[in-house]
Design an enzyme around this catalytic site. Structure first.
Site, PDB file in Angstrom:
ATOM      1  N   LYS A 277       0.811  -1.228   0.000  1.00  0.00           N
ATOM      2  CA  LYS A 277       0.000   0.000   0.000  1.00  0.00           C
ATOM      3  C   LYS A 277       0.840   1.272   0.000  1.00  0.00           C
ATOM      4  O   LYS A 277       0.345   2.343  -0.356  1.00  0.00           O
ATOM      5  CB  LYS A 277      -0.952   0.004   1.205  1.00  0.00           C
ATOM      6  CG  LYS A 277      -2.044  -1.034   1.075  1.00  0.00           C
ATOM      7  CD  LYS A 277      -3.102  -0.863   2.134  1.00  0.00           C
ATOM      8  CE  LYS A 277      -4.217  -1.880   1.912  1.00  0.00           C
ATOM      9  NZ  LYS A 277      -5.205  -1.875   2.973  1.00  0.00           N
TER      10      LYS A 277
ATOM     11  N   LYS B 203      -5.699  -9.912  -5.777  1.00  0.00           N
ATOM     12  CA  LYS B 203      -6.773 -10.264  -4.850  1.00  0.00           C
ATOM     13  C   LYS B 203      -8.035  -9.469  -5.185  1.00  0.00           C
ATOM     14  O   LYS B 203      -7.929  -8.341  -5.667  1.00  0.00           O
ATOM     15  CB  LYS B 203      -6.279  -9.908  -3.447  1.00  0.00           C
ATOM     16  CG  LYS B 203      -7.178 -10.244  -2.302  1.00  0.00           C
ATOM     17  CD  LYS B 203      -6.471  -9.917  -0.998  1.00  0.00           C
ATOM     18  CE  LYS B 203      -6.439  -8.439  -0.718  1.00  0.00           C
ATOM     19  NZ  LYS B 203      -7.395  -7.908   0.223  1.00  0.00           N
TER      20      LYS B 203
ATOM     21  N   LYS C 102     -12.129  -4.418  -2.041  1.00  0.00           N
ATOM     22  CA  LYS C 102     -13.365  -3.629  -1.939  1.00  0.00           C
ATOM     23  C   LYS C 102     -13.410  -2.566  -3.024  1.00  0.00           C
ATOM     24  O   LYS C 102     -14.469  -2.116  -3.423  1.00  0.00           O
ATOM     25  CB  LYS C 102     -13.467  -2.978  -0.554  1.00  0.00           C
ATOM     26  CG  LYS C 102     -13.700  -3.999   0.546  1.00  0.00           C
ATOM     27  CD  LYS C 102     -13.825  -3.330   1.904  1.00  0.00           C
ATOM     28  CE  LYS C 102     -13.641  -4.322   3.030  1.00  0.00           C
ATOM     29  NZ  LYS C 102     -12.524  -3.999   3.923  1.00  0.00           N
TER      30      LYS C 102
HETATM   31  P1  TYM Z   1     -10.317  -6.365   5.561  1.00  0.00           P
HETATM   32  O1  TYM Z   1     -11.426  -5.434   5.881  1.00  0.00           O
HETATM   33  O2  TYM Z   1      -9.350  -5.974   4.495  1.00  0.00           O
HETATM   34  O3  TYM Z   1     -10.912  -7.776   5.157  1.00  0.00           O
HETATM   35  C1  TYM Z   1     -11.825  -8.458   6.003  1.00  0.00           C
HETATM   36  C2  TYM Z   1     -11.557  -9.955   5.952  1.00  0.00           C
HETATM   37  O4  TYM Z   1     -11.760 -10.424   4.615  1.00  0.00           O
HETATM   38  C3  TYM Z   1     -10.604 -11.128   4.171  1.00  0.00           C
HETATM   39  N1  TYM Z   1     -10.467 -10.896   2.722  1.00  0.00           N
HETATM   40  C4  TYM Z   1     -10.367 -11.873   1.820  1.00  0.00           C
HETATM   41  N2  TYM Z   1     -10.349 -13.205   1.935  1.00  0.00           N
HETATM   42  C5  TYM Z   1     -10.242 -13.925   0.785  1.00  0.00           C
HETATM   43  N3  TYM Z   1     -10.172 -13.361  -0.448  1.00  0.00           N
HETATM   44  C6  TYM Z   1     -10.182 -12.021  -0.599  1.00  0.00           C
HETATM   45  N4  TYM Z   1     -10.116 -11.476  -1.809  1.00  0.00           N
HETATM   46  C7  TYM Z   1     -10.284 -11.214   0.565  1.00  0.00           C
HETATM   47  N5  TYM Z   1     -10.332  -9.860   0.771  1.00  0.00           N
HETATM   48  C8  TYM Z   1     -10.430  -9.695   2.104  1.00  0.00           C
HETATM   49  C9  TYM Z   1      -9.449 -10.525   4.956  1.00  0.00           C
HETATM   50  O5  TYM Z   1      -8.347 -11.396   5.011  1.00  0.00           O
HETATM   51  C10 TYM Z   1     -10.101 -10.309   6.300  1.00  0.00           C
HETATM   52  O6  TYM Z   1     -10.079 -11.489   7.066  1.00  0.00           O
HETATM   53  N6  TYM Z   1      -7.038  -5.727   9.223  1.00  0.00           N
HETATM   54  C11 TYM Z   1      -8.271  -6.376   8.894  1.00  0.00           C
HETATM   55  C12 TYM Z   1      -9.395  -6.059   9.874  1.00  0.00           C
HETATM   56  C13 TYM Z   1      -9.022  -6.310  11.281  1.00  0.00           C
HETATM   57  C14 TYM Z   1      -8.952  -7.576  11.942  1.00  0.00           C
HETATM   58  C15 TYM Z   1      -8.558  -7.288  13.283  1.00  0.00           C
HETATM   59  C16 TYM Z   1      -9.188  -8.883  11.525  1.00  0.00           C
HETATM   60  C17 TYM Z   1      -8.697  -5.354  12.186  1.00  0.00           C
HETATM   61  N7  TYM Z   1      -8.418  -5.930  13.400  1.00  0.00           N
HETATM   62  C18 TYM Z   1      -8.389  -8.320  14.201  1.00  0.00           C
HETATM   63  C19 TYM Z   1      -9.002  -9.902  12.466  1.00  0.00           C
HETATM   64  C20 TYM Z   1      -8.613  -9.629  13.772  1.00  0.00           C
HETATM   65  C21 TYM Z   1      -8.685  -5.922   7.502  1.00  0.00           C
HETATM   66  O7  TYM Z   1      -8.329  -4.869   7.046  1.00  0.00           O
HETATM   67  O8  TYM Z   1      -9.522  -6.766   6.877  1.00  0.00           O
END
Ligand code: TYM
Length: 328
Positions: free
Chosen positions: A112, A195, A198
């Site tokens: 990023k 990947k 969003k």
């Molecule tokens: P975020 O919001 O980017 O994504 C949420 C969850 O979705 C999974 N994910 C995917 N899995 C498979 N294929 C994809 N294309 C894909 N895109 C997203 C991510 O791996 C994630 O599990 N940092 C985290 C949020 C967070 C968090 C935490 C998670 C903050 N604190 C504590 C677990 C525990 C995030 O930005 O996820």
């Protein structure tokens, strides 16, 4: 004693099929068996500037999506990260336990911050993982179901927990990451080397949103980039597009990959894509029907109660952490 499971999603746009298959579905499938927490990582959303109105909408949308995807407030504590102030303090403490080298090595940060240089990169992006470390440690978490892209952050959590426990005495529970064997990295339908995100750099033709119009979603699947080998086979290296669609189908239906390959042996990509589109559209319409039945008042009541219950645990862990540090 039940294991503690926790996960979260950053409310930075509409949730995607990747979020559902990579994380939320795995959480929902296990919520009965664990003491379960799911939260909206709204503090993580402000690591780079956001339009406050849009952020508020995204937060509400994310809570509603959890419910629409099957998170059950009777079995799971659902809350907003910013409602539990202990997250900020714990994140701050964990930042101070971390080396700059460790944060610089985070793949997501490297990705990023590409091209921004030291002057241009937000510090929020840099310390993003230590806030996540705090999220996980506050609840004595045993299992963290996430997609592959978050694995490194959970590994950092383990490293920091171990370091803290050694330095200040046994304080934190060691969390395990749960990465499902199938669907842990759903790929962009137009560029299966990336990947599914969003927001994608193109016109979102490679991303399926959970609130997407069903006909648009169908078109996106039917026009997904594949290859000219004309063979429905799971081979991520040589056939990433087809393998991605096989993963999506397998994860939604629970059918074995080998069985999908057998069923479509000798058949064309058109027929295969039609089946993937049918299953995805069924899933989206179930989620969307549930979503429409939710009201803002209902969501408010759920997260207010969730925050109260989450805070009880978070407060205790933070107190224990401060005591270990000599800050009590
Ligand atoms: P975020 O919001 O980017 O994504 C949420 C969850 O979705 C999974 N994910 C995917 N899995 C498979 N294929 C994809 N294309 C894909 N895109 C997203 C991510 O791996 C994630 O599990 N940092 C985290 C949020 C967070 C968090 C935490 C998670 C903050 N604190 C504590 C677990 C525990 C995030 O930005 O996820």
């Amino acid at each position: 004693m039940k294991k503690v499971m926790l996960t979260g999603v950053r409310p930075s746009g509409n949730l995607t099929l990747g979020n559902y298959l990579g994380a939320i579905k795995n959480f929902v499938d296990r919520q009965d068996k664990c003491k379960s927490y799911i939260f909206i990582a709204d503090l993580h959303a402000i690591t780079s500037p956001k339009d406050p109105k849009l952020l508020k909408e995204s937060v509400e949308n994310c809570i509603a999506m959890y419910l629409a995807c099957g998170v059950d407030p009777k079995k799971t504590i659902i809350f907003k990260q910013s409602d539990v102030l202990e997250h900020g303090t714990m994140g701050f403490i964990m930042t101070f336990q971390t080396k700059m080298g460790e944060l610089s090595r985070m793949t997501q940060f490297k990705h990023k911050s590409q091209g921004l240089g030291k002057e241009g990169v937000d510090t929020g992006l840099f310390v993003y993982p230590t806030l996540m470390v705090g999220d996980i440690l506050l609840y004595n978490t045993n299992i963290v179901p996430v997609g592959k892209d978050q694995q490194q952050h959970v590994e950092l959590t383990r490293d920091l927990a171990e370091r803290f426990n050694k330095r200040y005495g046994e304080t934190f529970v060691m969390p395990d990451v749960y990465i499902a064997p199938i669907g842990n990295k759903i790929l962009n339908l137009q560029n299966p080397l990336e990947k599914m995100n969003k927001s994608d750099s193109g016109d979102n033709r490679g991303t399926i949103f959970l609130m997407e119009d069903i006909n648009v979603a169908r078109k996106k699947i039917m026009s997904a980039v594949t290859d000219n080998l004309n063979c429905v086979r799971f081979d991520e290296e040589n056939q990433p597009g087809i393998s991605n669609l096989i993963s999506i189908l397998a994860k939604i239906t629970g059918e074995e990959i080998a069985s999908i390959e057998r069923r479509f042996s000798g058949k064309g990509y058109g027929e295969f894509k039609r089946e993937v589109a049918d299953r995805v559209c069924e899933l989206l319409s179930e989620i969307q029907t549930r979503y429409k039945g939710l009201s803002s008042e209902m969501l408010d009541a759920i997260t207010t109660d969730g925050a109260k219950r989450a805070r009880r645990v978070a407060r205790q862990t933070l107190a224990k952490t401060c005591k270990a540090l000599g800050l009590d």
